[in-house]
Design a protein around this motif. Sequence first.
Motif, short mmCIF file in Angstrom:
data_model
loop_
_atom_site.label_atom_id
_atom_site.label_comp_id
_atom_site.label_asym_id
_atom_site.label_seq_id
_atom_site.Cartn_x
_atom_site.Cartn_y
_atom_site.Cartn_z
N HIS A 134 48.73 90.80 18.23
CA HIS A 134 48.72 89.42 17.72
C HIS A 134 47.60 89.14 16.72
CE1 HIS A 134 45.41 88.80 20.56
NE2 HIS A 134 45.14 87.70 19.91
N HIS B 160 54.93 87.34 19.33
CA HIS B 160 54.96 85.99 18.78
C HIS B 160 56.04 85.94 17.71
CE1 HIS B 160 53.71 82.49 16.43
NE2 HIS B 160 53.08 82.08 17.50
N PRO B 161 56.77 84.83 17.59
CA PRO B 161 57.84 84.74 16.59
C PRO B 161 57.39 85.08 15.18
CG PRO B 161 57.97 82.88 18.08
CD PRO B 161 56.72 83.63 18.44
N ARG B 162 56.16 84.73 14.83
CA ARG B 162 55.67 85.03 13.48
C ARG B 162 55.59 86.54 13.26
NH1 ARG B 162 50.73 86.19 11.38
NH2 ARG B 162 50.41 85.71 9.17
N LYS C 198 57.18 88.80 14.97
CA LYS C 198 58.54 89.31 15.06
C LYS C 198 59.25 89.19 13.72
CE LYS C 198 62.49 89.05 18.22
NZ LYS C 198 63.03 88.33 19.41
N SER C 199 59.05 88.07 13.04
CA SER C 199 59.70 87.87 11.74
C SER C 199 59.13 88.81 10.68
CB SER C 199 59.55 86.42 11.28
OG SER C 199 58.19 86.09 11.03
N GLN D 108 60.86 92.07 11.28
CA GLN D 108 62.27 92.01 10.88
C GLN D 108 62.43 92.02 9.36
OE1 GLN D 108 63.44 88.47 13.00
NE2 GLN D 108 64.07 89.61 14.84
N THR E 40 60.52 91.59 22.98
CA THR E 40 60.94 90.36 23.63
C THR E 40 60.09 89.21 23.13
OG1 THR E 40 61.28 89.30 25.77
CG2 THR E 40 59.36 90.72 25.58
N ASP E 41 60.54 88.00 23.38
CA ASP E 41 59.75 86.82 23.04
C ASP E 41 58.52 86.75 23.95
OD1 ASP E 41 61.52 86.01 21.06
OD2 ASP E 41 62.75 84.85 22.46
#
Length: 361
Positions: free
Chosen positions: A209, A241-243, A245-246, A249, A261-262
Amino acid sequence: MKIVTISGARPQFIKAGSVSREILRQADSGADIHQVIVHTGQHYDENMSDVFFEEMQIPKPDYFLGIGGKTHGAMTGQMIEKIEEILVQEKPNWVMVYGDTNSTLAGAIAASKLHIKIAHVEAGLRSFNMRMPEEVNRILTDRVSSLLFCPTQAALDNLANEGVEAWSPDANVVLSGDVMQDGAMFYRELAQKPPGLVISEDFVLCTIHRAENTDDPVRLANIVSALNDIAKEKQVVLPLHPRTKSILQASDYDTSNLTITDPVGYLNMVWLIDHCDLVMTDSGGLQKEAFFFEKPCITLRDETEWIELVDNGFNKLAGADKAKIIELYYGAEFNTDFTLSLYGGGLASECIVMELLSGCE
């Protein structure tokens, strides 16, 4: 005695929760002690609903400031203004701050300007990396604190080397132990397996993170590539963290072998730590929690504040070097004598509250 506690993120509330339970225990035993809790809102966390405080057995905040998602300067400045208003109204004997966030620094500055004594939990920690905002926050907070609760001997030594006795005639340094160990022992019995997550019997738990890793394409690529190779033979569970993860991706990084995972709730994370074989992380708190739950740890940073874990062989520093990460995963020899007392053995909260009470006699 009235204490105003300043927190701004879920980890701080978990730490403060251990001290809050001890404050309530002492109050129930007749001690003159009362706490007012301020949540600055620094980190938005959808998991921090009323249910979070109930499940974690943490008192709900008395004030919520809703200050988050801004630049360091804007966030800290607005926090100082709002915290000052609360302190003028509440007139506490102490302001208690935790760790090294902008909320920590804002609480310390607001209190110092009003000549209210400051108790800093997790004082004396140093990464010796002044590019980290957390390093600036912790140094400045230590400088204006009257009670400095050090979680480790190394933290106490850092303050001695910096000349803490010359800062203020009433500055008092206490080797308290670490409130995170208090919390880990308390929450272990409440831990829950993350729902819907398929986990093998043997797995590696990993978190990434820190901006130094997530915002550096080269470092992130090296870490992810190493993890993906390791995951070919052992499951690697990676709550992201979604950030972050993006970012993955949107890149060409191969994550096909990883179990991504989230983010999970704290009780789910405790379960994962307790059941994994190995921790790999760039989180400061998770390095210690690995020790609390008797797990070896590979740290994906170039330095750590928890140097005693490295010195005693429980933790290995890998940085973001793919070859080093893989080398340590396959070949590192870790200390397995987790009976070594490094963090107070779960008595830090009692030490902190008793010290505050004795200082008001």
